[in-house]
Scaffold this active site. Structure first.
Site, PDB file in Angstrom:
ATOM      1  N   GLY A   1      -9.684  15.256  -3.851  1.00 45.53           N
ATOM      2  CA  GLY A   1     -10.975  15.839  -4.216  1.00 45.53           C
ATOM      3  C   GLY A   1     -11.749  15.047  -5.241  1.00 45.53           C
TER       4      GLY A   1
ATOM      5  N   GLY B   1      -6.559   9.659  -8.173  1.00 47.82           N
ATOM      6  CA  GLY B   1      -5.682  10.616  -7.498  1.00 47.82           C
ATOM      7  C   GLY B   1      -5.491  10.211  -6.055  1.00 47.82           C
TER       8      GLY B   1
ATOM      9  CB  SER C   1      -7.664   3.384  -9.346  1.00 45.08           C
ATOM     10  OG  SER C   1      -7.949   4.713  -9.696  1.00 45.08           O
TER      11      SER C   1
ATOM     12  CB  SER D   1     -15.589  11.635  -3.320  1.00 41.31           C
ATOM     13  OG  SER D   1     -15.064  10.328  -3.293  1.00 41.31           O
TER      14      SER D   1
END
Length: 202
Positions: A38, A33, A107, A40
């Site tokens: 959010g 994302g 990613s 982690s």
């Protein structure tokens, strides 16, 4: 040394044996994302819950990994691809070790995420799309990165000056700007139970 001199050495203890002793299957939970979505926070909250319930898990965080394994990699498209390639290989090792590994990385490219999926067996790669509007991510901006990206201090910033390719068919979609962390964790736990990765709580 040429590749012809490198031979794969089979391990004595198999993945299935490790999973049996751990009383759960292993998998990659791939949190993807935008920055500030959010990822982690959710990955660590999930691991806290898994750990409390006695499951073997570990979090590979994008920033943390760049302090060691991926130190020296920048944020060009090529370096981003290499960053994800290395993490994919490490995550595969965790799966082989019988561990549930949570990876929290932007990613941005679908091709790179799909390549990691191909490293493990079917059902062992679980794409978790932490969906959050750009406006919400930018309003949070916990690291001040969006502000720097808007002023040109950070080139190739995902969502601003570099693209983010949304997952087309993620196993799990968490709308982090609409539900709480606790609700998000419960959503993921429910999926893991449904897929028999975790045993049903009694």
């Amino acid at each position: 040394m040429s590749d012809s001199n490198i031979v794969w050495h089979e391990t004595t203890v198999k993945k299935e044996e490790r999973q049996a002793r751990n009383n759960h299957k292993s998998c990659i939970l791939w949190f993807t994302g935008l920055s500030g979505a959010g990822k982690s926070t959710l990955a660590n909250a999930l691991e806290h819950t898994l750990f409390a319930r006695g499951y073997n898990s570990y979090v590979l965080d994008g920033d943390n990994v760049r302090h060691g394994l991926n130190k020296g990699l920048g944020f060009s498209d090529e370096d981003r691809k290499e960053n994800i390639r290395r993490i994919g290989e490490v995550a595969k090792l965790f799966v082989d070790a019988g561990t549930i590994v949570c990876t929290a990385f932007i990613s941005p490219f679908k091709e790179d995420r799909d390549r990691v999926r191909e490293l493990v067996e079917e059902g062992e790669f679980i794409e978790v799309y932490v969906r959050c509007s750009l406006e919400a991510c930018e309003s949070r901006d916990p690291k001040g990165l969006y502000k720097k990206a808007r002023t040109g201090e950070i080139p190739s910033f995902t969502g601003i000056s570099s693209p983010y390719e949304e997952p087309e068919n993620p196993e799990i979609t968490v709308d982090s700007d609409q539900i709480s962390i606790e609700e998000s964790v419960n959503q993921i736990i429910a999926y893991l139970v449904e897929k028999n990765i975790l045993a049903k709580e009694v």
